[in-house]
Design an enzyme around this catalytic site. Structure first.
Site, PDB file in Angstrom:
ATOM      1  N   HIS A  66     -10.504   2.549  -0.696  1.00  0.00           N
ATOM      2  CA  HIS A  66     -10.672   2.215   0.719  1.00  0.00           C
ATOM      3  C   HIS A  66     -11.462   0.911   0.785  1.00  0.00           C
ATOM      4  O   HIS A  66     -12.507   0.822   1.422  1.00  0.00           O
ATOM      5  CB  HIS A  66     -11.354   3.348   1.479  1.00  0.00           C
ATOM      6  N   HIS A  72       0.821  -1.206   0.000  1.00  0.00           N
ATOM      7  CA  HIS A  72       0.000   0.000   0.000  1.00  0.00           C
ATOM      8  C   HIS A  72       0.858   1.260   0.000  1.00  0.00           C
ATOM      9  O   HIS A  72       0.496   2.275  -0.607  1.00  0.00           O
ATOM     10  CB  HIS A  72      -0.920  -0.015   1.223  1.00  0.00           C
TER      11      HIS A  72
END
Length: 744
Positions: free
Chosen positions: A96, A49
């Site tokens: 998300h 990430h």
């Protein structure tokens, strides 16, 4: 520092998501074993990430340059593009997904908060939001719970924050049942030369943390986003952040004010990996270091450990480096907005990050070795074509029985009630789309969102697009189509495409077949962006969107595209305006139903190639639409996408409740291909009768195909003399279908 007896082992590293060889590299970098805090730092900063370790080699191949680019791709909080007249647009899209799969309300809400912070940290005031949402089987109670939670989270946060949500997309497929996708896009405006940078330099300059207090929510969020969803994922609920839109509104105003004050050296949003990410990335970029006292960080819980403070992803926080001697200016501004503003450290020339707590050194790490482009690992992953790909290409259109003309109404009714095509009004009504008085689509719908830039004649034209079914069928062609459709939506709204951001949602990169999809998508994006001269300004990679039970989601490279509309009168709508106007199909009719909603859902054929697509011809079609619009020859324009020509016709009829009378006999292609196929590079337009000759002459000159279909007429959908539906009845089905399914 911790004693040697308590130092972590390779097993500790593996539990934190690090590979054994990465643990070895960390020891090599430090010249010793890391303590737990240091190992935690590397685990989040070297997570996929934050580090893009499995994707960066391919991301570097994407086009990133144009005369309009004001920030290097990936080097700032958001992309920044010159839109003329001394103005710039900051825009970005991010995912998300994992948080939303566990706690949909907060997961989606904090996604909205995070993407808007990326925009105003640049010094831009956000003016519009979009979102791209993917869910699983809509008839399952869990999917309905996810949909309701995500939509409410986006609506509650965005509405309270005061930024309009002006469009987006919602898509359903079984592949997203365990792992939904929640991609949030934001765009903001600032004056050229007034942008702030995520950088740190100047020995002795003070480092401030501003905004909300730091809590235990979101700890390890970056690592959580870098692993597969499993039954144990619910144990990681603390990795889901909690948002406060009212606090973010205060932070927005304070941030823009302090940037305007001129006392800011550098500023960065605290998103993924929190304090450690901001301190390391700003320091590495500025080739400096920092000494940080974690005891001075305002916290929400007592006795937080160093790793908890460093890794927390509590929302509504910023890290700011202020010019020495101007500390009181910063404090006064944040005091005015009733926000925390605490000096927690200073800039050093060490190029290292030294963190203290209660006078004790708890971590000492080199900034550059933590970040992308520095010492973070970079991998060239193995990839191979999956077995399904060849099978998809074997599809034969003749294996599917064609639709008889008498059944066109039946198929239309099915598609109007399908959640992928039905109106998303139930979703849109939960969003405030009018705040700010800038949404130019409120009473005049277009294929893309058109948002006025106050203080000028310009509008930005923005869209998010990706048909993941096409990408699953052929990653390279499917992703190129996603870019092409985004550009087509902007052109059909009167704009000129200028740049993209992307949100690349894929499964586990360590699976060669998944990585093959990723590589193919990047190749397709590259060739399409080069064709449309729309460089990539940055974005987000979201791997590990899969579960042990369901496998990976469809590869979903969501394209967020920015366009510019220079003059208000050039705006194009998708709606028919008046009876008697002529209806044309611009583009080729192709004998193709591959990957269409009709084939996939109505005929229940799941395996077929991506739809017919020719990039060079697509460019010609878009050039034609743009020229026709400049010549003021188009009354309406609507690109053909999900559901094909028939769905485009009724969608153009709905706003004004105007019917159409179409004559289409002796077709060169099958009925289903003509009416419901999703071959690309086609646009439905309406034209005033007096402009017919000039319209056709321009298309002939550009060698772009067109077909006269009929006229805007009455209140029914009439095909070859037969009424297949009243527009009113079709609209009622279309308008209420999604709400009925969700609330059933």
């Amino acid at each position: 520092m911790e004693s040697i007896e308590s130092l972590p082992t390779v097993d500790t590293a593996k539990k934190l998501g690090l590979l054994p060889e990465e643990f070895d590299k960390i020891q090599e970098i430090l010249g010793r074993k890391p303590n737990f805090t240091e190992l935690s730092i590397f685990s989040v900063m070297w997570s996929e990430h934050c580090s893009y370790k499995n994707s960066i080699v391919w991301l570097k191949t994407l086009p990133k340059d144009s005369p309009r680019m004001l920030a290097k791709a990936g080097e700032e909080n958001a992309g920044l593009v010159d839109i003329g007249s001394g103005l710039a647009c900051a825009f970005k899209i991010e995912s998300h997904n994992h948080p939303s799969a566990l706690e949909p309300y907060q997961g989606a809400a904090t996604g909205v908060g995070g993407i808007n912070r990326d925009i105003f940290t640049m010094g831009a005031r956000p003016i519009a939001q979009l979102n791209s949402l993917r869910f699983g089987n809509i008839n399952l109670p869990r999917t309905k719970w996810l949909v309701k939670g995500v939509v409410k989270g986006i609506g509650d946060y965005g509405n309270a924050f005061g930024i309009p949500t002006v469009g987006g997309e919602v898509f359903f497929d079984d592949c997203y049942t365990v792992n939904p996708l929640v991609n949030a896009f934001s765009a903001g405006i600032l004056k050229v030369g007034k942008q702030a940078s995520a950088i740190s330099y100047g020995v002795g300059n003070p480092v401030f943390i501003v905004g909300s207090a730091t809590g235990k929510d979101g700890i390890g969020g970056a690592s959580f986003a870098s692993e597969d969803i499993s039954e144990k994922s619910t144990e990681k609920l603390p990795a889901v952040q909690v948002g406060d839109p009212f606090q973010e509104k205060l932070l927005l105003e304070a941030t823009l004010e302090i940037i305007e004050s001129g006392c800011v050296i550098g500023i960065q949003d605290m998103g993924a990996a929190g304090i450690i990410c901001s301190t390391s990335e700003m320091s590495a970029k500025g080739e400096h270091g920092m000494e940080i006292d974690l005891s001075k960080v305002p916290t929400r819980q007592a006795n937080m450990k160093p790793f908890e403070i460093l890794l927390s992803e509590s929302q509504e926080r910023m890290l700011i480096v202020v010019e020495q001697g101007k500390e009181e200016i910063a404090k006064d501004i944040f005091d005015k907005w009733d926000l925390n503003c605490e000096q927690i450290g200073v800039v050093t020339d060490s190029k290292r990050l030294r963190f203290y707590q209660n006078g004790e050194l708890v971590a000492d790490v080199p900034a550059d070795d933590l970040v992308l482009g520095g010492g973070a690992p970079v991998y060239h992953r193995e990839y191979k074509e999956p077995a399904y790909f060849k099978k998809y290409q074997e599809f034969d259109i003749n294996s599917v029985k064609d639709v008889e003309e008498k059944d066109l109404g039946k198929v239309l009714n099915f598609l109007m009630n399908h959640p992928n095509i039905a109106s998303k009004k139930w979703v849109a009504q939960q969003y405030d789309s009018t705040i700010g008085r800038a949404n130019r689509n409120t009473n005049a719908p277009s294929d893309a969102a058109v948002v006025k830039v106050h203080g000028s004649d310009k509008s930005i034209v923005i869209t998010v697009d990706c048909n993941a079914r096409y990408v699953q069928a052929n990653p390279e062609e499917g992703c190129a189509i996603a870019v092409a459709e985004a550009a087509r939506n902007i052109v059909c709204s009167g704009g000129v495409p200028v740049a993209i951001t992307n949100c690349l949602n894929f499964g586990n990169p360590y699976i060669p077949e998944v990585y093959w999809q990723f590589v193919g998508a990047i190749k397709g994006m590259k060739k399409a962006c080069e064709a449309f001269e729309t460089p990539v300004t940055g974005g987000n990679v979201s791997f590990y969107n899969q579960s042990s039970d369901e496998g990976p989601v469809f590869p979903t490279p969501t394209i967020g595209m920015l366009g510019i509309l220079e003059q208000p009168e050039l705006k194009l709508g998708l709606d028919f305006k008046a009876e008697g106007d002529l209806i044309y199909l611009v583009g080729k009719s192709v004998n193709d139903i591959a990957s269409s909603e009709y084939l996939y859902s109505y005929q229940k054929v799941k395996e077929s190639p991506s739809p017919a697509f020719d990039l060079a011809y697509e460019q010609l079609v878009q050039k034609a639409i743009a020229q026709l619009n400049i010549e003021r020859l188009l009354v309406s324009a609507h690109d053909l996408a999900d559901g094909g020509l028939m769905v485009a016709l009724v969608e153009s009829a709905f706003p004004g409740q105007l019917g159409f009378d179409i004559a289409a006999t002796n077709l060169s292609v099958r009925n289903d291909a003509f009416w419901f196929g999703e071959a690309q590079s086609r646009v439905l337009v309406s034209v005033k009768p007096e402009n017919k000759d000039k319209f056709e002459a321009i298309l002939n000159g550009l060698k772009v195909d067109s077909q006269y279909l009929g006229t805007v007429k009455g209140a029914d959908a009439k095909i070859n003399g037969n009424v297949i539906s009243s527009i009113k009845d079709a609209y009622i089905s279309y308008d209420t279908a999604l709400e009925k399914i969700i609330n059933n």
